[in-house]
Design an enzyme around this catalytic site. Structure first.
Site, PDB file in Angstrom:
ATOM      1  N   THR A 155      56.899  13.702  57.185  1.00 15.79           N
ATOM      2  CA  THR A 155      57.099  14.899  56.363  1.00 15.79           C
ATOM      3  C   THR A 155      55.851  15.142  55.547  1.00 15.79           C
ATOM      4  O   THR A 155      55.286  14.191  55.000  1.00 15.79           O
ATOM      5  CB  THR A 155      58.269  14.674  55.379  1.00 15.79           C
ATOM      6  OG1 THR A 155      59.440  14.398  56.135  1.00 15.79           O
ATOM      7  CG2 THR A 155      58.498  15.887  54.498  1.00 15.79           C
ATOM      8  N   ARG A 183      71.384  17.737  62.197  1.00 16.79           N
ATOM      9  CA  ARG A 183      71.038  16.597  61.322  1.00 16.79           C
ATOM     10  C   ARG A 183      70.040  17.023  60.238  1.00 16.79           C
ATOM     11  O   ARG A 183      69.090  17.752  60.504  1.00 16.79           O
ATOM     12  CB  ARG A 183      70.444  15.478  62.176  1.00 16.79           C
ATOM     13  CG  ARG A 183      70.001  14.234  61.397  1.00 16.79           C
ATOM     14  CD  ARG A 183      68.541  14.259  61.055  1.00 16.79           C
ATOM     15  NE  ARG A 183      68.086  13.037  60.395  1.00 16.79           N
ATOM     16  CZ  ARG A 183      66.923  12.945  59.754  1.00 16.79           C
ATOM     17  NH1 ARG A 183      66.110  13.980  59.687  1.00 16.79           N
ATOM     18  NH2 ARG A 183      66.572  11.818  59.179  1.00 16.79           N
ATOM     19  N   GLY A 204      67.713  15.328  56.987  1.00 17.99           N
ATOM     20  CA  GLY A 204      67.271  14.102  56.325  1.00 17.99           C
ATOM     21  C   GLY A 204      67.095  14.332  54.837  1.00 17.99           C
ATOM     22  O   GLY A 204      67.746  15.197  54.231  1.00 17.99           O
ATOM     23  N   ASP A 205      66.201  13.580  54.241  1.00 22.97           N
ATOM     24  CA  ASP A 205      65.994  13.655  52.784  1.00 22.97           C
ATOM     25  C   ASP A 205      65.145  14.854  52.367  1.00 22.97           C
ATOM     26  O   ASP A 205      65.207  15.282  51.207  1.00 22.97           O
ATOM     27  CB  ASP A 205      65.291  12.381  52.301  1.00 22.97           C
ATOM     28  CG  ASP A 205      63.952  12.191  53.012  1.00 22.97           C
ATOM     29  OD1 ASP A 205      63.929  12.212  54.264  1.00 22.97           O
ATOM     30  OD2 ASP A 205      62.930  12.058  52.320  1.00 22.97           O
ATOM     31  N   THR A 215      58.605  10.251  52.403  1.00 24.23           N
ATOM     32  CA  THR A 215      58.581  10.424  53.850  1.00 24.23           C
ATOM     33  C   THR A 215      59.044   9.119  54.482  1.00 24.23           C
ATOM     34  O   THR A 215      58.841   8.051  53.913  1.00 24.23           O
ATOM     35  CB  THR A 215      57.189  10.838  54.352  1.00 24.23           C
ATOM     36  OG1 THR A 215      57.210  10.932  55.786  1.00 24.23           O
ATOM     37  CG2 THR A 215      56.093   9.868  53.940  1.00 24.23           C
ATOM     38  N   GLY A 216      59.661   9.223  55.638  1.00 26.11           N
ATOM     39  CA  GLY A 216      60.196   8.035  56.296  1.00 26.11           C
ATOM     40  C   GLY A 216      61.579   8.349  56.837  1.00 26.11           C
ATOM     41  O   GLY A 216      61.888   9.510  57.106  1.00 26.11           O
ATOM     42  N   GLY A 250      64.980   9.406  56.637  1.00 29.66           N
ATOM     43  CA  GLY A 250      65.756  10.111  55.617  1.00 29.66           C
ATOM     44  C   GLY A 250      67.071   9.429  55.285  1.00 29.66           C
ATOM     45  O   GLY A 250      67.490   9.387  54.128  1.00 29.66           O
TER      46      GLY A 250
END
Ligand code: ASP
Length: 317
Positions: free
Chosen positions: A150, A178, A180-181, A201-202, A204
């Site tokens: 991200t 879906r 994510g964060d 980032t990573g 989520g």
């Protein structure tokens, strides 16, 4: 003072322009949105905007967010299909009193109503990656979820205002719908001009378990330096997930306080970030973990050249 910091080397070109704008007195909100939009437009960044990698159905569903640290107003979109700059839609939503987070068809309809134009966001190159991953997953059982990043950008302007913006195509081969964060306030981003901001980032699903961005800002408000806040949040979450959940995905963060001091933390081998402030010339750093602390150093020319070659390399079968 002014400053700007972002996740990943891919933010460099956007940050370069936005850093000059901030130095000349531009608003943090404009600086972060423009920097993220530059990343969204570049076809070779395969985890953000145009050229982003698709869901398992082959659609590019994009997530993005914006938060204004003065008013705490935010806007976010999830699973947005075929609109050129999700971050600009998120920014426009932050100006609305209600409906701050829109997803899917509703987000798309709202964007089109507001005059954002349709753009097919799936590129031939992303499709090649998709077909290759489908084959590999069948042949070798590779995890379809590898391949994601991200861009998250935090800006501090000369008036003391701060903003943050994020944008991502999320996990490669994710399920349709879906999220994510990255569009979730408190997890993928948080910003309060009285304290500072953070962005993540990573994976989520794991970042959300720690509400990492809010938690970093909260710790900075409690007196921690940005680096202490970033390291403590990432490594405490990692330990907690290992002991209580049994596994943990990639977790990386950057943050900046209202004085332009910054921090970064990661639990992976190669996390890069870009930063420029009134005191720190524009630099790409590579962050590495050393026990419970993250160390970082500027990348060299060789690293930059290898990166440039890698993102354009032909996709081998
Ligand atoms: N955090 C993003 C997501 O889970 C992906 C990433 O930053 O690598 O959607």
């Amino acid at each position: 003072m002014w400053g700007i910091i972002a996740t990943w080397r891919m933010a460099l070109e956007g940050l370069s322009e936005s850093a000059s704008a901030l130095a000349a007195g531009s608003a943090a909100s404009t600086a972060v949105v423009d920097a993220v939009a530059t990343v969204e437009d570049f076809p070779y960044y395969k985890s953000v905007g145009y050229g982003g990698l698709p869901t398992e159905n082959g659609d590019v569903e994009l997530d993005a967010a914006f938060m204004d640290g003065d008013t705490l107003a935010f806007g976010a979109v999830g699973n947005l299909i075929d609109i050129a700059n999700p971050v600009r839609v998120a920014h426009a939503l932050s100006r609305q009193r209600y409906n701050s987070l829109l997803v899917g068809q509703g987000a798309r309809e709202w964007a089109l109503e507001q005059g954002f134009s349709h753009k097919a966001m799936l590129t031939d190159r992303a499709m090649q990656h998709y077909r290759k991953r489908c084959r590999e997953t069948l042949d070798k059982g590779l995890s379809p979820y590898d391949g994601h990043d991200t861009v998250g950008v935090i800006g501090l302007d000369k008036h003391g205002s701060m903003s943050v913006a994020t944008s991502t195509s999320g996990l490669f081969m994710k399920k349709r719908g879906r999220i994510g964060d990255s569009p979730i306030m408190g997890s993928g981003f948080y910003c309060d001009s009285e304290t500072g901001a953070a962005t993540a980032t990573g994976v989520g699903e794991d970042l959300m378990k720690g509400c990492v961005s809010y938690e970093i800002v909260r710790r900075m408000a409690g007196g921690m330096t940005p680096q202490q806040a970033a390291d403590s949040v990432v490594f405490e979450l990692e330990d907690k997930l290992m002991s209580r959940f049994g596994r943990v995905g990639d977790l990386s963060v950057v943050c900046m306080n209202r004085n332009g001091e910054f921090g970064a933390a990661t639990n992976i081998k190669t996390f890069s970030f870009v930063v420029a402030t009134a005191k720190q010339p524009l630099t790409v750093f590579r962050a590495e973990r050393h026990q419970e602390r993250t160390h970082y150093h500027p990348v060299d020319d060789e690293w930059m050249q290898a990166y440039a070659a890698r993102i354009r390399a032909p996709i081998e079968d």
